[in-house]
Write a protein that holds these residues in place. Structure first.
Motif, PDB file in Angstrom:
ATOM      1  N   LEU A   3       0.857  -1.185   0.000  1.00  0.00           N
ATOM      2  CA  LEU A   3       0.000   0.000   0.000  1.00  0.00           C
ATOM      3  C   LEU A   3       0.889   1.229   0.000  1.00  0.00           C
ATOM      4  CD1 LEU A   3      -2.668   1.602   0.355  1.00  0.00           C
ATOM      5  CD2 LEU A   3      -2.430   1.229   2.821  1.00  0.00           C
ATOM      6  N   THR A   4       0.711   2.080  -1.002  1.00  0.00           N
ATOM      7  CA  THR A   4       1.439   3.338  -1.096  1.00  0.00           C
ATOM      8  C   THR A   4       0.422   4.467  -1.086  1.00  0.00           C
ATOM      9  OG1 THR A   4       3.113   2.273  -2.482  1.00  0.00           O
ATOM     10  CG2 THR A   4       3.057   4.682  -2.492  1.00  0.00           C
ATOM     11  N   ILE A  16      -2.898   0.240  -4.018  1.00  0.00           N
ATOM     12  CA  ILE A  16      -2.726  -1.109  -3.494  1.00  0.00           C
ATOM     13  C   ILE A  16      -2.225  -1.978  -4.640  1.00  0.00           C
ATOM     14  CG2 ILE A  16      -3.860  -3.089  -2.409  1.00  0.00           C
ATOM     15  CD1 ILE A  16      -5.850  -0.081  -2.216  1.00  0.00           C
ATOM     16  N   GLU A  17      -1.085  -2.651  -4.439  1.00  0.00           N
ATOM     17  CA  GLU A  17      -0.521  -3.534  -5.451  1.00  0.00           C
ATOM     18  C   GLU A  17      -0.428  -4.942  -4.871  1.00  0.00           C
ATOM     19  OE1 GLU A  17       2.750  -1.375  -7.860  1.00  0.00           O
ATOM     20  OE2 GLU A  17       2.871  -0.645  -5.783  1.00  0.00           O
ATOM     21  N   ASN A  18      -0.829  -5.911  -5.681  1.00  0.00           N
ATOM     22  CA  ASN A  18      -0.829  -7.293  -5.214  1.00  0.00           C
ATOM     23  C   ASN A  18      -0.427  -8.221  -6.347  1.00  0.00           C
ATOM     24  OD1 ASN A  18      -1.264  -9.439  -3.433  1.00  0.00           O
ATOM     25  ND2 ASN A  18      -3.371  -9.682  -4.086  1.00  0.00           N
ATOM     26  N   ILE A  19       0.426  -9.178  -6.055  1.00  0.00           N
ATOM     27  CA  ILE A  19       0.775 -10.226  -7.006  1.00  0.00           C
ATOM     28  C   ILE A  19       0.296 -11.540  -6.408  1.00  0.00           C
ATOM     29  CG2 ILE A  19       2.631 -11.488  -8.145  1.00  0.00           C
ATOM     30  CD1 ILE A  19       4.248  -8.896  -8.111  1.00  0.00           C
ATOM     31  N   LYS A  25      -2.161  -7.163  -9.837  1.00  0.00           N
ATOM     32  CA  LYS A  25      -3.377  -6.367  -9.733  1.00  0.00           C
ATOM     33  C   LYS A  25      -3.062  -5.095  -8.958  1.00  0.00           C
ATOM     34  CE  LYS A  25      -6.671 -10.178  -9.818  1.00  0.00           C
ATOM     35  NZ  LYS A  25      -7.846 -10.753  -9.167  1.00  0.00           N
ATOM     36  N   ALA A  26      -3.624  -3.990  -9.418  1.00  0.00           N
ATOM     37  CA  ALA A  26      -3.444  -2.711  -8.738  1.00  0.00           C
ATOM     38  C   ALA A  26      -4.814  -2.079  -8.527  1.00  0.00           C
ATOM     39  CB  ALA A  26      -2.548  -1.798  -9.553  1.00  0.00           C
ATOM     40  N   TYR A  27      -4.979  -1.444  -7.391  1.00  0.00           N
ATOM     41  CA  TYR A  27      -6.243  -0.821  -7.030  1.00  0.00           C
ATOM     42  C   TYR A  27      -5.972   0.601  -6.568  1.00  0.00           C
ATOM     43  CZ  TYR A  27      -7.152  -5.804  -6.538  1.00  0.00           C
ATOM     44  OH  TYR A  27      -7.219  -7.146  -6.748  1.00  0.00           O
ATOM     45  N   ARG A  28      -6.926   1.481  -6.785  1.00  0.00           N
ATOM     46  CA  ARG A  28      -6.811   2.884  -6.392  1.00  0.00           C
ATOM     47  C   ARG A  28      -7.934   3.192  -5.418  1.00  0.00           C
ATOM     48  NH1 ARG A  28      -9.046   7.667  -8.896  1.00  0.00           N
ATOM     49  NH2 ARG A  28      -7.712   9.452  -8.473  1.00  0.00           N
ATOM     50  N   TYR A  29      -7.560   3.712  -4.264  1.00  0.00           N
ATOM     51  CA  TYR A  29      -8.535   4.100  -3.246  1.00  0.00           C
ATOM     52  C   TYR A  29      -8.317   5.572  -2.918  1.00  0.00           C
ATOM     53  CZ  TYR A  29     -11.195   4.232   1.078  1.00  0.00           C
ATOM     54  OH  TYR A  29     -12.095   4.556   2.053  1.00  0.00           O
ATOM     55  N   VAL A  30      -9.366   6.374  -3.004  1.00  0.00           N
ATOM     56  CA  VAL A  30      -9.264   7.806  -2.740  1.00  0.00           C
ATOM     57  C   VAL A  30      -9.594   8.063  -1.270  1.00  0.00           C
ATOM     58  CG1 VAL A  30     -10.105  10.098  -3.357  1.00  0.00           C
ATOM     59  CG2 VAL A  30      -9.909   8.332  -5.118  1.00  0.00           C
ATOM     60  N   PHE A  31      -8.599   8.585  -0.538  1.00  0.00           N
ATOM     61  CA  PHE A  31      -8.822   8.957   0.853  1.00  0.00           C
ATOM     62  C   PHE A  31      -9.446  10.349   0.962  1.00  0.00           C
ATOM     63  CE2 PHE A  31      -5.622   5.662   1.621  1.00  0.00           C
ATOM     64  CZ  PHE A  31      -6.179   5.018   2.708  1.00  0.00           C
ATOM     65  N   GLY A  32      -9.162  11.211   0.006  1.00  0.00           N
ATOM     66  CA  GLY A  32      -9.645  12.589   0.079  1.00  0.00           C
ATOM     67  C   GLY A  32      -8.600  13.451   0.752  1.00  0.00           C
ATOM     68  N   ASN A  33      -8.985  14.055   1.874  1.00  0.00           N
ATOM     69  CA  ASN A  33      -8.023  14.858   2.644  1.00  0.00           C
ATOM     70  C   ASN A  33      -6.942  13.956   3.212  1.00  0.00           C
ATOM     71  OD1 ASN A  33      -9.526  17.177   2.200  1.00  0.00           O
ATOM     72  ND2 ASN A  33     -10.768  16.860   4.026  1.00  0.00           N
ATOM     73  N   VAL A  40      -5.991   5.265   8.070  1.00  0.00           N
ATOM     74  CA  VAL A  40      -5.306   4.289   7.218  1.00  0.00           C
ATOM     75  C   VAL A  40      -5.429   2.896   7.830  1.00  0.00           C
ATOM     76  CG1 VAL A  40      -3.088   3.584   6.244  1.00  0.00           C
ATOM     77  CG2 VAL A  40      -3.701   6.012   6.300  1.00  0.00           C
ATOM     78  N   LEU A  41      -5.209   2.793   9.139  1.00  0.00           N
ATOM     79  CA  LEU A  41      -5.333   1.491   9.815  1.00  0.00           C
ATOM     80  C   LEU A  41      -6.750   0.951   9.721  1.00  0.00           C
ATOM     81  CD1 LEU A  41      -3.091   2.025  12.963  1.00  0.00           C
ATOM     82  CD2 LEU A  41      -2.644   0.533  11.005  1.00  0.00           C
ATOM     83  N   ASP A  42      -7.755   1.814   9.873  1.00  0.00           N
ATOM     84  CA  ASP A  42      -9.152   1.384   9.728  1.00  0.00           C
ATOM     85  C   ASP A  42      -9.406   0.837   8.330  1.00  0.00           C
ATOM     86  OD1 ASP A  42      -9.827   1.974  12.323  1.00  0.00           O
ATOM     87  OD2 ASP A  42     -10.810   3.885  11.841  1.00  0.00           O
ATOM     88  N   PHE A  43      -8.883   1.529   7.321  1.00  0.00           N
ATOM     89  CA  PHE A  43      -9.059   1.059   5.946  1.00  0.00           C
ATOM     90  C   PHE A  43      -8.419  -0.319   5.773  1.00  0.00           C
ATOM     91  CE2 PHE A  43      -7.145   0.636   1.689  1.00  0.00           C
ATOM     92  CZ  PHE A  43      -8.313   0.482   0.958  1.00  0.00           C
ATOM     93  N   VAL A  44      -7.185  -0.465   6.243  1.00  0.00           N
ATOM     94  CA  VAL A  44      -6.477  -1.741   6.092  1.00  0.00           C
ATOM     95  C   VAL A  44      -7.188  -2.851   6.860  1.00  0.00           C
ATOM     96  CG1 VAL A  44      -4.330  -2.964   6.634  1.00  0.00           C
ATOM     97  CG2 VAL A  44      -4.239  -0.689   5.610  1.00  0.00           C
TER      98      VAL A  44
END
Length: 80
Positions: A3-4, A16-19, A25-33, A40-44
């Protein structure tokens, strides 16, 4: 899995990058502010698994190189 979090000039984005099973596979998650550490911990801990499992794309096939044990031993001996 990796997770970057980066700032794209407007929003903070989680990449999020996963092999898995020889597919990238790569995923994009928008946190906003700017996310706080606990956000971040809650998201994970709470959302990441569902976020990835709801994915419909198959990923990009990759070929992973396998390093033979003998080759890695020779390399480590040379560097000593």
């Amino acid at each position: 899995m990796k997770l970057t979090i980066y700032y794209d000039g407007q929003f903070y984005i989680g990449l999020i990058e996963n092999i898995s099973e020889n597919k990238y596979k790569a995923y994009r998650y928008v946190f906003g502010n700017e996310p706080k550490d606990h956000e971040v911990l809650d998201f994970v801990n709470k959302n990441l698994f569902d976020f990835i499992n709801n994915d419909k794309h198959g990923g990009i096939p990759i070929k992973q190189d396998t390093v033979k044990k003998n080759q890695s031993e020779k390399t480590s001996k040379k560097s000593c």
